[in-house]
Design a protein around this motif. Structure first.
Motif, PDB file in Angstrom:
ATOM      1  N   SER A 143      45.560  43.659  31.480  1.00 54.42           N
ATOM      2  CA  SER A 143      45.546  43.413  32.926  1.00 54.42           C
ATOM      3  C   SER A 143      44.119  43.221  33.417  1.00 54.42           C
ATOM      4  O   SER A 143      43.270  44.098  33.238  1.00 54.42           O
ATOM      5  N   THR A 144      43.862  42.101  34.051  1.00 54.05           N
ATOM      6  CA  THR A 144      42.516  41.844  34.593  1.00 54.05           C
ATOM      7  C   THR A 144      42.130  42.901  35.617  1.00 54.05           C
ATOM      8  O   THR A 144      40.966  43.327  35.672  1.00 54.05           O
ATOM      9  N   ASP A 145      43.095  43.345  36.424  1.00 54.78           N
ATOM     10  CA  ASP A 145      42.797  44.385  37.417  1.00 54.78           C
ATOM     11  C   ASP A 145      42.357  45.682  36.743  1.00 54.78           C
ATOM     12  O   ASP A 145      41.385  46.319  37.156  1.00 54.78           O
TER      13      ASP A 145
ATOM     14  N   LYS B 155      38.931  45.419  35.149  1.00 56.53           N
ATOM     15  CA  LYS B 155      37.854  45.555  36.148  1.00 56.53           C
ATOM     16  C   LYS B 155      37.583  47.030  36.436  1.00 56.53           C
ATOM     17  O   LYS B 155      36.432  47.466  36.511  1.00 56.53           O
ATOM     18  N   LYS B 156      38.657  47.815  36.589  1.00 55.67           N
ATOM     19  CA  LYS B 156      38.489  49.253  36.820  1.00 55.67           C
ATOM     20  C   LYS B 156      37.841  49.935  35.609  1.00 55.67           C
ATOM     21  O   LYS B 156      37.132  50.924  35.747  1.00 55.67           O
TER      22      LYS B 156
ATOM     23  N   THR C 106      37.938  39.075  31.769  1.00 56.17           N
ATOM     24  CA  THR C 106      39.306  38.999  32.275  1.00 56.17           C
ATOM     25  C   THR C 106      40.269  38.786  31.108  1.00 56.17           C
ATOM     26  O   THR C 106      39.857  38.484  29.978  1.00 56.17           O
TER      27      THR C 106
ATOM     28  N   ASP D 134      50.998  45.767  35.193  1.00 60.79           N
ATOM     29  CA  ASP D 134      49.782  45.793  34.373  1.00 60.79           C
ATOM     30  C   ASP D 134      50.132  45.992  32.900  1.00 60.79           C
ATOM     31  O   ASP D 134      49.568  45.342  32.011  1.00 60.79           O
TER      32      ASP D 134
END
Length: 485
Positions: free
Chosen positions: A314-316, A319-320, A326, A361
């Motif tokens: 998951s790109t999200d 990032k976290k 990505t 995700d």
């Protein structure tokens, strides 16, 4: 032991002050410790035994070889059973909290042994010792520990041990950070035919779940001439395969006075005559260059295996995690690697249940697994690591949800890995024989270039040899084969 190092140690005069320059300073303390060990050994009427116990990664395993080498040069005999040793040293890992608890549990058991053997020494080193709260706990509750030192000054082991012999009190020597790299110290390899070789130390990535940059320090690269010299010495001593080690080998060379890329270093290592195989780990996807792919593609010696941790699809979530790529960038990288090397074996690390991870995700992670088709994957359930940003994040995922996702991921990884492994069935490939098979003494166990294991009929004389083996049948994660005469 290197004959030149032994000659230098013999020439040291202990009546003089310890040299200021390394590694001569450590040779001085090795010789000093020899005297103490000899005196105790004569009093007991037997040789002193030492056990080096390693927790964690390949970097720790390589550090332990250095510790063992110094101990043997001091006069200790290697011992595999902790309770029988006169000196036990734990080289600790702190990637996960439960690793710390394992060490505390083992220390409790050793304390009972030490009460019966007053001359026994216990040492602790490695990543866990770089955490201030750990050292405070040891000082208060584990006063029977004799030596405590961290990751940055492992080269000072003999000096710290000499201090313990002289003071007969707990010695603590922890450095917050360092840019120092000391070459040419003793080392005792676990295998005669293969060896790890550190090319850099530390990490600058600061992934939000990871404690490593805080305990291993910032990146610092070894001089390429020192690396080449070490590998040449290893090859002259019978080593056929080296594993180049770093927290992120793709960052190699950035701290050198004359910058050099990891790909350029590999080209130089490849030139070493007599070296048969080159492996390396770990590669951070954000830094893996097209230059490196090209070097791997054209190399005759670099193994067809690449460990490329994705951690999440998951790109999200990436990032976290502060991974700085990505999902799409990762898949594009994999596509370039597989286009250049269709026979490459890809393995990975995946974390399930990172804070805020949703079912959507998680499905993205499954999608990456299905698209990449890894030969194997190290799958982990996220656990809070005190001292990391992720530990303070909101939306920690309930354990029952994490467990369900982990089970589903593991099932998919294993299914795909078995399918990928079976593709090689019936082919003949070169195997480096590593050991006698642990379950059947008529078989030997070796490793293919792609890092998969194969078991086949053989004798102990084959250990350390490169043998052509026909892969008869795939058993999911390994092969049964037969040597081709």
């Amino acid at each position: 032991m290197n004959k030149e190092i032994e000659r230098l140690i013999d020439e040291i005069d202990l009546l003089q002050a310890a040299p200021a320059e390394e590694p001569m300073r450590q040779y001085y303390f090795i010789k000093k410790c020899r005297q103490y060990v000899k005196e105790i050994s004569e009093k007991l009427g037997r040789p002193l035994r030492a056990a080096t116990v390693t927790f964690g990664c390949q970097m720790n395993a390589r550090d332990s070889e250095k510790l063992t080498g110094i101990l043997e040069e001091i006069g200790y005999v290697e011992e595999s059973v902790e309770e029988k040793a006169d000196f036990v040293i734990y080289n600790t890992c702190t990637v996960r909290e439960n690793a710390n608890q394992r060490v505390y549990g083992r220390l409790g058991q050793l304390n009972r042994v030490k009460r019966k053997n007053p001359h026994m020494l216990i040492g602790l080193c490695g990543c866990m010792m770089q955490e201030p709260h750990v050292v405070e706990k040891l000082k208060k509750s584990y006063r029977f520990v004799d030596l405590i030192f961290g990751t940055h000054n492992i080269y000072k082991f003999a000096e710290i041990l000499a201090t313990r012999f002289e003071s007969e009190r707990m010695v603590i020597d922890i450095w917050k950070d360092t840019d120092k790299i000391v070459e040419d110290l003793p080392s005792e390899r676990k295998y005669s035919f293969k060896s790890g070789v550190n090319i850099m130390f530390g990490c600058n990535n600061f992934c939000s779940y990871c404690i490593v940059p805080y305990v291993r320090g910032r990146e610092r690269s070894r001089n390429p001439r020192d690396i080449i010299r070490e590998i040449e010495t290893l090859v002259a001593d019978g080593v056929k395969e080296v594993m180049l080690l770093g927290q992120n080998v793709n960052s190699y060379g950035k701290t050198l006075e004359e910058p050099m890329s990891f790909a350029e270093l590999l080209r130089e290592v490849e030139k070493i005559e007599g070296l048969e195989r080159i492996r390396f780990m770990t590669s951070h996807p954000k830094d893996l260059s097209d230059e490196l792919i090209e070097v791997m593609k054209t190399s005759r010696k670099i193994c067809r295996h690449l460990h490329l941790p994705v951690q999440s699809g998951s790109t999200d979530i990436l990032k976290k995690m502060n991974r700085r790529y990505t999902k799409e960038q990762y898949l594009s990288l994999v596509d370039r690697i597989k286009t250049a090397m269709p026979d490459i074996s890809l393995t990975t690390d995946i974390i399930v249940g990172f804070p805020g991870e949703t079912e959507a995700d998680f499905q993205e992670t499954l999608d990456v697994v299905q698209k990449v088709r890894y030969d194997s994957a190290f799958t982990f359930i996220y656990s809070k690591r005190t001292g990391t940003p992720a530990a303070a994040m909101e939306n920690q995922v309930p354990q029952e949800v994490v467990k369900d996702r982990f089970d589903r991921l593991l099932k998919e990884v294993q299914k795909i890995a078995a399918e990928e492994c079976s593709k090689h069935e019936g082919t003949t490939q070169t195997v480096l024989v590593e050991q006698m098979n642990e379950q059947d003494d008529t078989l030997v166990t070796g490793r293919l270039s792609n890092n998969l294991l194969v078991h086949f009929p053989g004798t102990k004389e084959m250990i350390g040899q490169l043998v052509d083996v026909k892969l008869i049948s795939c058993k999911g994660f390994y092969y049964i084969g037969e040597a081709v005469k």
